[in-house]
Design a protein around this motif. Sequence first.
Motif, mmCIF file in Angstrom:
data_model
loop_
_atom_site.group_PDB
_atom_site.id
_atom_site.type_symbol
_atom_site.label_atom_id
_atom_site.label_comp_id
_atom_site.label_asym_id
_atom_site.label_seq_id
_atom_site.Cartn_x
_atom_site.Cartn_y
_atom_site.Cartn_z
ATOM 1 N N THR A 55 57.474 -40.864 -42.350
ATOM 2 C CA THR A 55 58.170 -41.769 -43.267
ATOM 3 C C THR A 55 57.216 -42.769 -43.914
ATOM 4 N N VAL A 56 56.146 -43.116 -43.229
ATOM 5 C CA VAL A 56 55.182 -44.092 -43.731
ATOM 6 C C VAL A 56 54.376 -43.523 -44.904
ATOM 7 N N GLY A 57 54.393 -42.200 -45.082
ATOM 8 C CA GLY A 57 53.668 -41.568 -46.174
ATOM 9 C C GLY A 57 52.429 -40.820 -45.726
ATOM 10 N N VAL A 58 52.269 -40.649 -44.427
ATOM 11 C CA VAL A 58 51.094 -39.959 -43.901
ATOM 12 C C VAL A 58 51.345 -38.460 -43.796
ATOM 13 N N GLU A 59 50.246 -37.729 -43.733
ATOM 14 C CA GLU A 59 50.266 -36.289 -43.493
ATOM 15 C C GLU A 59 49.950 -36.070 -42.023
ATOM 16 N N VAL A 60 50.715 -35.214 -41.359
ATOM 17 C CA VAL A 60 50.428 -34.876 -39.969
ATOM 18 C C VAL A 60 49.457 -33.698 -39.958
ATOM 19 N N VAL A 61 48.371 -33.858 -39.221
ATOM 20 C CA VAL A 61 47.378 -32.806 -39.049
ATOM 21 C C VAL A 61 47.517 -32.295 -37.624
ATOM 22 N N GLU A 62 47.875 -31.017 -37.472
ATOM 23 C CA GLU A 62 48.049 -30.430 -36.149
ATOM 24 C C GLU A 62 46.741 -29.866 -35.631
ATOM 25 N N VAL A 63 46.473 -30.094 -34.353
ATOM 26 C CA VAL A 63 45.309 -29.511 -33.689
ATOM 27 C C VAL A 63 45.764 -28.892 -32.379
ATOM 28 N N GLU A 64 44.988 -27.909 -31.898
ATOM 29 C CA GLU A 64 45.316 -27.264 -30.627
ATOM 30 C C GLU A 64 44.196 -27.347 -29.604
ATOM 31 N N THR A 65 42.969 -27.489 -30.077
ATOM 32 C CA THR A 65 41.826 -27.461 -29.168
ATOM 33 C C THR A 65 41.002 -28.740 -29.309
ATOM 34 N N GLU A 66 40.114 -28.952 -28.352
ATOM 35 C CA GLU A 66 39.231 -30.115 -28.407
ATOM 36 C C GLU A 66 38.330 -30.045 -29.640
ATOM 37 N N GLY A 67 37.860 -28.854 -29.980
ATOM 38 C CA GLY A 67 37.026 -28.687 -31.163
ATOM 39 C C GLY A 67 37.775 -29.025 -32.443
ATOM 40 N N GLU A 68 39.026 -28.574 -32.554
ATOM 41 C CA GLU A 68 39.844 -28.902 -33.721
ATOM 42 C C GLU A 68 40.081 -30.406 -33.807
ATOM 43 N N LEU A 69 40.303 -31.030 -32.655
ATOM 44 C CA LEU A 69 40.484 -32.483 -32.617
ATOM 45 C C LEU A 69 39.243 -33.177 -33.162
ATOM 46 N N GLU A 70 38.071 -32.799 -32.680
ATOM 47 C CA GLU A 70 36.824 -33.419 -33.146
ATOM 48 C C GLU A 70 36.668 -33.286 -34.658
ATOM 49 N N ARG A 71 36.945 -32.093 -35.193
ATOM 50 C CA ARG A 71 36.801 -31.864 -36.632
ATOM 51 C C ARG A 71 37.841 -32.633 -37.441
ATOM 52 N N ALA A 72 39.007 -32.855 -36.872
ATOM 53 C CA ALA A 72 40.094 -33.530 -37.597
ATOM 54 C C ALA A 72 39.895 -35.041 -37.688
ATOM 55 N N LEU A 73 39.133 -35.620 -36.777
ATOM 56 C CA LEU A 73 38.980 -37.074 -36.718
ATOM 57 C C LEU A 73 37.958 -37.558 -37.746
ATOM 58 N N ASP A 74 38.420 -37.679 -38.982
ATOM 59 C CA ASP A 74 37.546 -38.143 -40.052
ATOM 60 C C ASP A 74 37.989 -39.516 -40.541
ATOM 61 N N GLU A 75 37.408 -39.976 -41.629
ATOM 62 C CA GLU A 75 37.666 -41.329 -42.144
ATOM 63 C C GLU A 75 39.075 -41.508 -42.686
ATOM 64 N N ARG A 76 39.827 -40.434 -42.881
ATOM 65 C CA ARG A 76 41.199 -40.549 -43.391
ATOM 66 C C ARG A 76 42.242 -40.679 -42.287
ATOM 67 N N VAL A 77 41.845 -40.581 -41.027
ATOM 68 C CA VAL A 77 42.793 -40.612 -39.912
ATOM 69 C C VAL A 77 43.141 -42.053 -39.558
ATOM 70 N N ALA A 78 44.438 -42.366 -39.629
ATOM 71 C CA ALA A 78 44.936 -43.699 -39.291
ATOM 72 C C ALA A 78 45.232 -43.817 -37.802
ATOM 73 N N MET A 79 45.649 -42.695 -37.182
ATOM 74 C CA MET A 79 46.019 -42.743 -35.775
ATOM 75 C C MET A 79 46.158 -41.336 -35.227
#
Length: 115
Positions: A55-79
């Motif tokens: 509702t806040v206007g964010v996009e949800v990025v789904e990850v399944e593995t630790e590697g995907e998590l590491e790659r997803a954590l960029d400067e656009r991630v709020a939380m």
Amino acid sequence: MVSSGGAAALCHATAACVAGADPEVMLRLPDTRGLKDRVVMLKGGRFTYDHAIRTVGVEVVEVETEGELERALDERVAMVALLGTHEPEASVRLETVVSHTKGIPVLVDAASEHL
């Protein structure tokens, strides 16, 4: 913070992570252009109340593995948002998530946890 329920708490927490203490940004939401506009969630931890996060206007990025998590954590991630009831069976455990967040807030929704 006192809220009118779990959905309101998730919405407020997400808005705080996106807008910080900037009142002008707060008034802009859900327009997140130019702001941190992503929330990382474990695919197996999605839940019906994550609409309150979106509702806040964010996009949800789904990850399944630790590697995907590491790659997803960029400067656009709020939380990063996790569902507490699924944490024991999660593909990536809370301790691992926190070790990779580099200062990104981690929200654990424990509203449906049993005492």
